[in-house]
Design a protein around this motif. Structure first.
Motif, PDB file in Angstrom:
ATOM      1  N   VAL A  65      28.804  54.969  58.936  1.00  0.00           N
ATOM      2  CA  VAL A  65      29.217  53.666  58.861  1.00  0.00           C
ATOM      3  C   VAL A  65      30.622  53.442  58.297  1.00  0.00           C
ATOM      4  O   VAL A  65      31.542  52.792  58.709  1.00  0.00           O
ATOM      5  CB  VAL A  65      28.258  53.041  57.517  1.00  0.00           C
ATOM      6  N   SER A  99      26.356  47.696  60.448  1.00  0.00           N
ATOM      7  CA  SER A  99      26.014  48.794  59.866  1.00  0.00           C
ATOM      8  C   SER A  99      25.934  49.083  58.527  1.00  0.00           C
ATOM      9  O   SER A  99      25.049  49.820  58.110  1.00  0.00           O
ATOM     10  CB  SER A  99      27.000  49.933  60.880  1.00  0.00           C
ATOM     11  N   THR A 147      24.347  49.465  67.626  1.00  0.00           N
ATOM     12  CA  THR A 147      24.877  49.680  66.294  1.00  0.00           C
ATOM     13  C   THR A 147      23.839  50.240  65.505  1.00  0.00           C
ATOM     14  O   THR A 147      24.120  51.235  64.551  1.00  0.00           O
ATOM     15  CB  THR A 147      25.042  48.298  65.886  1.00  0.00           C
ATOM     16  N   SER A 152      16.562  47.956  61.595  1.00  0.00           N
ATOM     17  CA  SER A 152      17.209  47.747  63.006  1.00  0.00           C
ATOM     18  C   SER A 152      16.438  46.785  63.799  1.00  0.00           C
ATOM     19  O   SER A 152      16.945  46.086  64.526  1.00  0.00           O
ATOM     20  CB  SER A 152      17.809  49.018  63.547  1.00  0.00           C
ATOM     21  N   THR A 181      24.242  53.824  63.377  1.00  0.00           N
ATOM     22  CA  THR A 181      24.008  53.720  61.930  1.00  0.00           C
ATOM     23  C   THR A 181      22.650  54.450  61.556  1.00  0.00           C
ATOM     24  O   THR A 181      22.729  55.171  60.549  1.00  0.00           O
ATOM     25  CB  THR A 181      23.541  52.385  61.565  1.00  0.00           C
TER      26      THR A 181
END
Length: 519
Positions: A175, A357, A163, A397, A167
């Motif tokens: 996204v 995302s 993910t 992230s 992203t």
């Protein structure tokens, strides 16, 4: 529960598709306008489908069917407020964020109340999104681990990293287009499961409706804690217990708050016109109730199915010895054909990844636009901003994945308490600040600060009440409603004590809008 190798291949192909989209779209990112807003040229229909995908999180995919299976349709009731909120958002809120170069919800707060309130709103959003994303990664990893045989640690890394890659690499456009595909997959997954149950029962759809109705599974009833039976709910106004009216107000408040955050504003600002932005809201408003209803119907269908084909898991869920969220994964792995099971699991993962995302990209945008540019490094070149944006997305992230490991290795009770505390504190009155700014001409930062202090004090009391430290005077379920009311009322009263200096409020309140902003 373990998937077959062909199902794992299907899930692998899904992951590869998401990575491919991120890599392809990344070539078009030249500056922050591209990276965070897709060049402000994304079609309204795609934004609308993206809204739907983000709305249907892993909670929807697993928790709504689980709740309908264990109880009835009471949790569906707050969703009836959503179409009303969608109309308000499209014709009242949207114009405030489609003017000039505004691309952040908190830029509006800065224009209306000053940089201190904008920074407060941005920091609250960042903190809440990191915690929320961490919990979603953790839940997604549990699902992946249960069905593939991977360890939870490895599942966190794999699901979180994939993910994060598409992203961080692809930006907002990635996204949106991955959301479109993920939304299609997760809706297909729900329809496949319902179809499987219909085909498995001799009476098909008619049997589901007839038996479910006779058992009260379609009613707005809840489990009575004392008897363990479904019981009807009161309908009037109450702050001490759950009623149908209060659940509608809870839904209204929850959805209204959701339309005043960065994920929504970012999508509105990524379209070419206000007409395209409104188109996205029509798609969202028109599809939400049917989709939510399909997931609730899935849970009722599974209840009817396991009345005729009971096993230890279904019995354990119904008698409370097993968590209700385990019923859908159990059905997928044990009852669905090879290949279809993989597609449905991809849908469940898609529900989580769509939410993640969006959260990563919107949070990194807030870091750049509302923290870095105004407070740390003013006047940098666009290329520099893009590098900062990439770094911010990567940082978010990593925090998300790290937070998932915190959830994994912490005690369950601590996790629950921590989530309750963070959600309550970070949600304290932010929507109220927006509403106070939009619907009154009064106040400045001083009035809002007073509102923030008293709202947070009220939230603290609600938390202490939740843990039986102080006397319970209302149902904690209504903390968000009361918190936002307190924010608005206190800020208004404080504005009388601290009158704001006369200044231009053009396009900053509903009373001072120019015609071009509301067309």
């Amino acid at each position: 529960m373990k998937l077959q190798i062909f199902d794992i291949i299907v899930i692998g192909l899904y992951f590869a598709c998401m990575l491919g989209i991120g890599y392809f779209v990344s070539k078009r990112n030249k500056d922050t306008e591209d990276y965070f807003l897709g060049g402000r040229n994304i079609p309204g229909w795609a934004i609308g489908v993206s809204f739907v995908g983000t709305m249907i999180s892993s909670v929807t995919f697993l928790a709504l069917p689980a709740d309908a299976f264990k109880t009835a349709w009471i949790r569906f009731l707050p969703n009836f407020a959503f179409p009303v909120v969608t109309l308000i958002a499209a014709y009242v809120f949207l114009p405030f964020f489609r003017r000039g170069t505004i691309s952040s919800a908190y830029q509006y707060l800065g224009l209306r109340f000053g940089s201190s309130i904008a920074t407060y709103g941005a920091c609250v959003y960042i903190g809440a999104q990191v915690v929320r994303s961490s919990s979603i990664v953790y839940l997604m990893a549990l699902l992946m681990s249960t069905m593939t045989g991977l360890s939870i640690d490895a599942s966190i890394v794999v699901s979180g990293a994939i993910t994060a890659f598409y992203t961080v690499k692809g930006g907002f456009e990635a996204v949106v287009w991955t959301d479109v595909i993920q939304t299609i997959i997760l809706v297909m997954g729900a329809l496949i499961i319902i179809g499987m149950v219909i085909l498995s029962l001799p009476g098909g759809m008619t049997q589901i409706i007839t038996e479910g109705w006779a058992a009260g599974k379609f009613a707005f009833n809840d489990l009575d804690i004392k008897t363990g039976e479904l019981a009807s709910m009161e309908h009037g106004f109450s702050l001490s217990e759950k009623t149908t009216v209060m659940l509608l107000l809870v839904g209204f408040t929850q959805f209204l708050t959701g339309k005043l955050n960065q994920e929504t504003v970012q999508r509105w600002c990524s379209t070419s016109s206000i007409r395209e932005a409104r188109k996205s809201m029509w798609i969202l408003g028109g599809s939400s109730l049917p989709i939510w209803g399909a997931f609730m119907f899935m849970g009722t269908s599974l209840w009817v199915y396991y009345q005729h084909f009971p096993d230890t898991v279904s019995a354990g869920v119904l008698d409370g010895t097993l968590k209700s969220e385990s019923i859908l994964p159990h059905f997928i792995v044990t009852e669905m054909p090879v290949g279809l099971a993989g597609l449905v699991i991809a849908g469940a993962l898609a529900a989580a990844m769509s939410t993640l995302s969006s959260s990563i990209n919107s949070t990194s945008m807030v870091i750049v636009n509302d923290i870095y540019q105004p407070l740390i490094k003013k006047g940098v070149k666009k290329e520099g901003d893009l590098r900062v944006g990439l770094g911010a997305a990567l940082t978010v992230s990593l925090l998300m994945i790290g937070g998932a490991f915190v959830f994994l290795y912490s005690e369950t009770k601590t996790l629950t308490d921590f989530t309750i505390i963070i959600t309550a504190v970070f949600g304290g009155g932010i929507a109220g600040i927006f509403l106070f700014g939009m619907f009154t001409r009064r106040g400045d930062a001083r009035a809002v600060v007073v509102g923030i202090v008293l709202t947070l004090s009220f939230t603290l009391y609600a938390l202490l009440m939740q843990f039986n430290v102080v006397t319970r005077i209302f149902d904690p379920y209504y903390t968000a409603i009361l918190g936002n009311i307190i924010m608005i009322l206190v800020s208004y009263v404080a504005s009388m004590v601290f009158p704001a200096n006369t200044r231009d409020l053009t396009n900053l309140t509903v009373w001072d809008q120019t015609q071009d902003g509301i067309s």
